[in-house]
Structures are given as structure tokens and as C-alpha cells.
Design an enzyme around this catalytic site. Structure first.
Site, PDB file in Angstrom:
ATOM      1  N   LYS A 147     -11.122  -0.067  -7.029  1.00  0.00           N
ATOM      2  CA  LYS A 147     -10.996  -1.520  -7.219  1.00  0.00           C
ATOM      3  C   LYS A 147     -11.971  -2.018  -8.283  1.00  0.00           C
ATOM      4  CE  LYS A 147      -7.806  -2.887  -4.335  1.00  0.00           C
ATOM      5  NZ  LYS A 147      -6.844  -3.967  -4.397  1.00  0.00           N
ATOM      6  N   ASP A 194     -10.782  -8.213   1.388  1.00  0.00           N
ATOM      7  CA  ASP A 194     -11.239  -7.394   2.521  1.00  0.00           C
ATOM      8  C   ASP A 194     -12.552  -6.704   2.170  1.00  0.00           C
ATOM      9  OD1 ASP A 194      -9.190  -7.721   4.360  1.00  0.00           O
ATOM     10  OD2 ASP A 194      -7.926  -6.248   3.368  1.00  0.00           O
TER      11      ASP A 194
HETATM   12  C1  LIG Z   1      -9.872   1.308  -1.020  1.00  0.00           C
HETATM   13  C2  LIG Z   1      -8.546   0.659  -1.146  1.00  0.00           C
HETATM   14  N1  LIG Z   1      -7.459   1.422  -1.221  1.00  0.00           N
HETATM   15  C3  LIG Z   1      -6.233   0.893  -1.367  1.00  0.00           C
HETATM   16  C4  LIG Z   1      -6.032  -0.461  -1.418  1.00  0.00           C
HETATM   17  C5  LIG Z   1      -4.639  -1.013  -1.558  1.00  0.00           C
HETATM   18  O1  LIG Z   1      -4.410  -1.584  -2.812  1.00  0.00           O
HETATM   19  P1  LIG Z   1      -3.249  -2.673  -2.984  1.00  0.00           P
HETATM   20  O2  LIG Z   1      -3.590  -3.851  -2.118  1.00  0.00           O
HETATM   21  O3  LIG Z   1      -3.260  -2.984  -4.449  1.00  0.00           O
HETATM   22  O4  LIG Z   1      -1.972  -2.036  -2.538  1.00  0.00           O
HETATM   23  C6  LIG Z   1      -7.135  -1.296  -1.328  1.00  0.00           C
HETATM   24  C7  LIG Z   1      -6.976  -2.733  -1.381  1.00  0.00           C
HETATM   25  O5  LIG Z   1      -7.917  -3.494  -1.203  1.00  0.00           O
HETATM   26  C8  LIG Z   1      -8.432  -0.722  -1.193  1.00  0.00           C
HETATM   27  O6  LIG Z   1      -9.530  -1.493  -1.099  1.00  0.00           O
END
Ligand SMILES: Cc1ncc(COP(=O)(O)O)c(C=O)c1O
Length: 380
Positions: free
Chosen positions: A87, A114
Site C-alpha cells: 500500500k 483499515d
Molecule cells: C495488506 C493488504 N492486502 C490487500 C489489500 C486489499 O487491497 P484492495 O482493497 O485494493 O483490494 C489491502 C487493503 O487495504 C491490504 O492492506
């Protein structure tokens, strides 16, 4: 090896849906929506950021053998810019784009999160010199809140769920003139999240130099932004040789499998929080869905139960090199293992002993306290 086998025994698919996809090059409608020029600009910019270096791609040979595939590659985002997840690439890049040519001292950026996306926005705001307000919901851990505050962001905790934090952020932003840096899209709001997604594609540029193209990629999804960004950038590069794409979601937040069933970006009500906090999103991103609906062949959901055991396995070094994998690092491996033991799913995804599978280890110990409690076994 016993620890691998006991983990694999826990890996199950709860729900599955497949779509038939034909092999084409990157479609012209998507080239307008998410252009390759935007992707390469983001990659060129980020590769020049201070402290940039590609994250590792691990070859999990013992795990691949036990699961029954030829290769299992794990893109390890635990070291990304010291923020602990992929992210870091998205929110911070969007802040930089938005701030171009503006007096940053006059701007306040805001987002609901989050944890991981907010950390990226707070980090980007600190570097750009603008103010930052972050909205979190009641269940976001204090460790994640503190990590964002450490970059100088003001943290506002709402007494409710993620959707309430999004609404509060939108209301306050309208009132005070904050610029929203969201990682999801809605009607009339697409430009900023598109930059967020373009930032994520840095991983695709790195992968090109790290391994032969996979036959399958498994992407975990919250709103679908990560999955869509990786799918689009790989598709732009590989055209008709694009691998099969599989999406895995937490069973508690299955908005994309619901979208696959209905044919449009869906919202589902999240009644329980998954341990994979980053995946706890009930509302699919409409931009992401436009991309995913054209290329994803299999959608699956998994339960939380195998996640802690999988984290301990990766930390032990029994599955390959020792890896610091946070909760969102595991879904790709769990989905693969679950699909390989289900004849229908294995066939439907074209998974066989010659498959070269790429999964994304999206985060490391983004909340060190939770991570340590899981690794020590305090959280089973
Ligand atoms: C560590 C991590 N993996 C995956 C995701 C999922 O990404 P997306 O919401 O773009 O599908 C998030 C989203 O906050 C995340 O923090």
C-alpha cells in the site's frame, strides 16, 4: 514435512464461482480507463523515490512440491519503504500527483482506512508537506493507529464500522475542503484512486526482472484495487500470454464473488471482521470491477482459520526462506492449496503439476503486537 502438511490440511475453499474468459490483448476500453501511459509514469516516478528498491520474490520450493505445482513464487511486500505493505506505493503516489504545482501548506488530505492505505497517505502527506486527517473505525488496532500518527497525521476514530468511517471522512471533507485520497472509486470519483492503483503496478515492473511469467496469479482482494492494478499492468505487458487470474477474498467480505455472480460491482454487508484486516471491505470498487470482470476466471473465498498457522509456517523457514508474513500475506497460498485438493476447482482453473503460480505477500508485521501474538501461538 509435518508443519507444511498440517497447514495444508487446514486450507479449504468455502465458496467458488468461475467466469469464462477468452484470450485477448489488453482491450481498448480498458486502455482508456486505465492507460499504459499512466502505469509507466507511476513506475518511472516511484523508481526514483528516495530509498526505493525492489522487494524480494521468494521461490517457495518445499511448499510448491507439497501442494503439487511446479513453482510457487511469493512477492514479499513486508519491506516496502519501511511501511510494511504494498500500500506504500499507492496512496503516497496519489498524494504526490495531487500536489503537483500546488502550495502543499494550504492543502489537507483525508482518507478512511483499515490501516495500510492510511499509512501510505500519511507518509506521502508528510513528504509533500501537506496536512493529513485519517478516519479509522472502532476495530482498527491501536498499533495501526499509532503507526499513522507517527507520520504526523491527525487520527479520528469513529464509533462504528468501516463504512461509517468512509461516510464521516466524506462529510468532514465536504465541510472543511479536504482532498480525499481513497483507494476505492465511486460515481464521479475515479482520478485519485486510479493513481493509487497505478502506484501498485510498481510490483509488476519488478516482477519482470525477477522470474519467468507465471501461468497463474492469485490475488487477494478487499475492494479489488490491488487485484485490478496487477491484472491490468500484467495484461498490458503480456497481451495474449496473460496468465490465468484467480481472486481470493475473505469469506466475511465477499463483494467481488458477489459481483461475479451478478455481473456488476456489488456491495455486501460485512457483519464480522476477518483477521485479514486489509480485506475487510464490503463494497467493490467500480473501476476495479471493470478490469476484473474482463480477465478473472476464478473467484474463491476462504475462512480465517488457516491464516495464523500459515504465518507461523512462513516465519519458521520450513516453506522456503524465513518470511515475515502478516495476515494479508497468506490468502494466495491458502487459496492455491485449497483449490489443488478440489478436483472441480483445480480443473476449472487449469491448475496442474506444471503450473507456475505467483502469489502476493501483501504485508509483513504491519501491527507488530498482533503479529507477535500470532507467531508465539497466543492467537491460535
Ligand atoms: C495488506 C493488504 N492486502 C490487500 C489489500 C486489499 O487491497 P484492495 O482493497 O485494493 O483490494 C489491502 C487493503 O487495504 C491490504 O492492506
Amino acid at each position: 514435512m509435518q508443519s507444511i502438511q498440517s497447514f495444508l490440511n487446514m486450507c479449504k475453499i468455502d465458496d467458488a464461482h468461475s467466469l469464462i474468459q477468452t484470450t485477448t490483448s489488453y482491450p481498448t476500453d480498458l486502455e482508456k480507463l486505465f492507460p499504459s501511459s499512466m502505469v509507466s509514469e507511476a513506475q518511472n516516478t516511484i523508481s526514483n523515490w528516495d530509498g526505493y528498491s525492489p522487494t524480494s520474490l521468494h521461490d517457495l520450493a518445499p511448499l510448491a512440491e507439497a501442494i503439487g505445482v511446479s513453482k510457487l513464487y511469493y512477492k514479499d511486500e513486508s519491506t516496502r519503504f519501511g511501511l510494511g505493505s504494498f500500500k506504500a506505493l499507492g496512496g503516497a503516489y496519489a498524494v504526490e500527483k495531487l500536489m503537483a504545482g500546488r502550495d502543499a501548506s494550504q492543502v489537507t488530505v483525508a482518507t478512511a482506512t483499515d490501516g495500510n492505505h492510511g499509512r501510505s497517505v500519511a507518509w506521502g502527506a508528510q513528504q509533500a508537506g501537506c496536512k493529513c486527517v485519517i478516519y479509522i473505525h472502532a476495530e482498527v488496532s491501536q498499533g495501526r493507529a499509532d503507526a499513522m500518527a507517527a507520520y504526523g497525521a491527525e487520527i479520528i476514530r469513529v464509533d462504528g464500522d468501516y463504512d461509517l468511517s468512509v461516510r464521516q471522512c466524506a462529510e468532514d471533507s465536504a465541510k472543511h475542503g479536504y482532498e480525499i485520497i481513497s483507494d476505492t472509486t465511486w460515481e464521479g470519483y475515479m482520478d485519485v484512486p486510479r493513481y493509487v492503483m497505478a502506484g501498485y503496478t510498481m510490483m509488476v515492473r519488478e516482477l519482470k526482472a525477477q522470474a519467468e511469467p507465471p501461468t497463474h496469479i492469485i490475488l487477494q482482494a478487499g475492494v479489488g484495487g490491488l487485484a485490478a492494478a496487477i491484472t491490468a499492468a500484467l495484461w498490458q505487458d503480456l497481451g495474449v500470454h496473460m496468465p490465468k487470474v484467480i481472486i481470493v477474498e475473505a469469506g466475511f467480505a465477499p463483494c467481488l464473488i458477489a459481483s461475479a455472480r451478478s455481473g456488476k460491482a456489488e456491495t455486501v454487508h460485512v457483519t464480522e471482521e476477518t483477521i485479514m484486516a486489509g480485506l475487510s471491505c464490503g463494497e467493490a470498487s467500480p473501476l476495479a470491477w471493470e478490469i476484473l470482470k474482463q480477465r478473472v476466471s476464478n473467484f474463491v473465498t476462504i475462512a480465517d482459520s488457516a491464516v495464523p498457522t500459515g504465518m507461523r509456517l512462513l516465519a519458521s523457514g520450513d516453506a522456503g526462506p524465513k518470511i515475515e508474513a502478516g495476515e494479508c500475506g497468506l490468502p494466495g497460498i491458502i487459496a492455491l492449496a485449497g483449490m489443488m485438493t478440489n478436483d472441480d476447482l483445480r480443473k476449472s482453473a487449469g491448475l496442474s503439476s506444471s503450473a507456475r503460480v505467483l502469489v502476493f505477500g501483501c504485508e509483513g508485521a504491519t501491527d507488530p503486537e498482533i503479529y507477535n501474538n500470532i507467531i508465539s501461538g497466543e492467537i491460535a
